[in-house]
Design a protein around this motif. Sequence first.
Motif, PDB file in Angstrom:
ATOM      1  N   THR A   1     -13.311   1.798   9.925  1.00 40.17           N
ATOM      2  CA  THR A   1     -12.504   1.181  10.637  1.00 40.17           C
ATOM      3  C   THR A   1     -13.783  -0.383  10.462  1.00 40.17           C
ATOM      4  OG1 THR A   1     -11.107   2.267  12.254  1.00 40.17           O
ATOM      5  CG2 THR A   1     -11.445  -0.155  12.543  1.00 40.17           C
ATOM      6  N   SER A   2     -13.629  -1.614  10.451  1.00 38.95           N
ATOM      7  CA  SER A   2     -14.691  -2.251  10.096  1.00 38.95           C
ATOM      8  C   SER A   2     -14.539  -4.112  10.613  1.00 38.95           C
ATOM      9  CB  SER A   2     -14.989  -2.413   8.640  1.00 38.95           C
ATOM     10  OG  SER A   2     -14.255  -2.892   7.065  1.00 38.95           O
TER      11      SER A   2
ATOM     12  N   GLU B   1      -5.813   4.539   1.499  1.00 41.35           N
ATOM     13  CA  GLU B   1      -4.852   4.102   1.989  1.00 41.35           C
ATOM     14  C   GLU B   1      -5.754   3.213   3.120  1.00 41.35           C
ATOM     15  OE1 GLU B   1      -3.289   6.629   4.530  1.00 41.35           O
ATOM     16  OE2 GLU B   1      -1.542   7.703   3.865  1.00 41.35           O
ATOM     17  N   SER B   2      -5.464   1.731   2.520  1.00 43.18           N
ATOM     18  CA  SER B   2      -6.107   0.448   3.046  1.00 43.18           C
ATOM     19  C   SER B   2      -5.218  -0.378   3.207  1.00 43.18           C
ATOM     20  CB  SER B   2      -7.777   0.225   1.962  1.00 43.18           C
ATOM     21  OG  SER B   2      -8.181  -0.625   2.541  1.00 43.18           O
ATOM     22  N   VAL B   3      -5.961  -0.895   4.919  1.00 42.83           N
ATOM     23  CA  VAL B   3      -4.972  -2.198   4.980  1.00 42.83           C
ATOM     24  C   VAL B   3      -6.165  -3.244   6.128  1.00 42.83           C
ATOM     25  CG1 VAL B   3      -3.493  -3.349   7.130  1.00 42.83           C
ATOM     26  CG2 VAL B   3      -2.891  -0.867   5.899  1.00 42.83           C
ATOM     27  N   LYS B   4      -5.969  -4.181   5.879  1.00 44.06           N
ATOM     28  CA  LYS B   4      -6.719  -5.546   5.715  1.00 44.06           C
ATOM     29  C   LYS B   4      -6.375  -6.662   6.291  1.00 44.06           C
ATOM     30  CE  LYS B   4      -9.819  -3.729   2.161  1.00 44.06           C
ATOM     31  NZ  LYS B   4     -11.362  -4.381   1.739  1.00 44.06           N
TER      32      LYS B   4
ATOM     33  N   VAL C   1     -10.773  -7.408   9.097  1.00 44.95           N
ATOM     34  CA  VAL C   1     -10.393  -6.470   9.944  1.00 44.95           C
ATOM     35  C   VAL C   1      -9.873  -5.475   9.033  1.00 44.95           C
ATOM     36  CG1 VAL C   1     -11.151  -7.199  12.010  1.00 44.95           C
ATOM     37  CG2 VAL C   1      -8.680  -6.446  11.588  1.00 44.95           C
ATOM     38  N   GLY C   2     -10.272  -3.802   8.657  1.00 43.39           N
ATOM     39  CA  GLY C   2      -9.547  -3.555   7.671  1.00 43.39           C
ATOM     40  C   GLY C   2      -9.893  -2.229   8.305  1.00 43.39           C
ATOM     41  N   ILE C   3      -8.894  -1.711   8.739  1.00 49.22           N
ATOM     42  CA  ILE C   3      -9.371  -0.110   8.184  1.00 49.22           C
ATOM     43  C   ILE C   3      -8.836   0.796   7.022  1.00 49.22           C
ATOM     44  CG2 ILE C   3      -8.171   2.576   9.839  1.00 49.22           C
ATOM     45  CD1 ILE C   3      -7.141   0.445  11.862  1.00 49.22           C
TER      46      ILE C   3
ATOM     47  N   VAL D   1      -8.544   4.797   5.323  1.00 45.14           N
ATOM     48  CA  VAL D   1      -8.984   5.563   5.582  1.00 45.14           C
ATOM     49  C   VAL D   1      -8.558   6.857   4.042  1.00 45.14           C
ATOM     50  CG1 VAL D   1      -7.843   8.124   6.906  1.00 45.14           C
ATOM     51  CG2 VAL D   1      -7.253   5.705   7.353  1.00 45.14           C
TER      52      VAL D   1
ATOM     53  N   MET E   1       0.685  -1.528   0.006  1.00 52.08           N
ATOM     54  CA  MET E   1      -0.179  -0.254   0.080  1.00 52.08           C
ATOM     55  C   MET E   1       0.875   1.331   0.612  1.00 52.08           C
ATOM     56  SD  MET E   1      -2.125   1.572   3.438  1.00 52.08           S
ATOM     57  CE  MET E   1       0.079   1.573   4.040  1.00 52.08           C
ATOM     58  N   PRO E   2       1.027   1.898  -1.222  1.00 51.89           N
ATOM     59  CA  PRO E   2       1.000   3.466  -1.026  1.00 51.89           C
ATOM     60  C   PRO E   2       1.266   4.618   0.264  1.00 51.89           C
ATOM     61  CG  PRO E   2       0.830   2.694  -3.096  1.00 51.89           C
ATOM     62  CD  PRO E   2      -0.225   2.075  -2.113  1.00 51.89           C
TER      63      PRO E   2
END
Lengths: 106, 106
Positions: free
Chosen positions: A17-18, A48-51, A55-57, A59, A1-2
């Motif tokens: 947030t999920s 920006e996204s991380v999973k 679960v994930g955040i 922004v 993710m850049p």
Amino acid sequence: MPIAETPQPPYTAVIFTSTRSAGDNGYSRMLRRMESLAAEQPGYLGIESVKDGLVGITVSYWRDESDAAAWKQVAEHLVAQDRGRQVWYDEYRVRVANVTRDYGKG
Amino acid sequence: MPIAETPQPPYTAVIFTSTRSAGDNGYSRMLRRMESLAAEQPGYLGIESVKDGLVGITVSYWRDESDAAAWKQVAEHLVAQDRGRQVWYDEYRVRVANVTRDYGKG
């Protein structure tokens, strides 16, 4: 993710947030479509996204709160939000925030 | 990851987006210590963190910007930040933001 190349503050961050429910149920396809559609909206600055599993955040960054609010009301996005509430997410929280300063490395 | 049980806005979010360098180099131990130390600080409201390999997004929540700024200056945290810049992170971005509204499910 850049890391998103956002401009000097101020700008707006929407923190999502999920925890997903089990199964895809059309989620992956809709996610790609929403990411593409968001990037076309006025005032879009980046995402920006991380999973990790379910679960994930994510922004997303916007020029200001009104641009973020306008994206929330885009018709196709409203349909996705409804399906998110009903099917894709066990729980989530959306926080709209105004970035006042930022700094970093790289 | 549980979603942080933050109060009604306004409050402050510190969004930390990062790409780690390879190898642990004491990172995991320091991370646990910092999470524990942060939770003891005045105005701490909660934290959410998701990692996928070397990339991560961590959002910590604070009563206001001055509480977030005070945490940044805690001596042991300053040492960790320095090591983060020098060793643990290839790149990161910190964004300090004031949450104006939030909503969700669950």
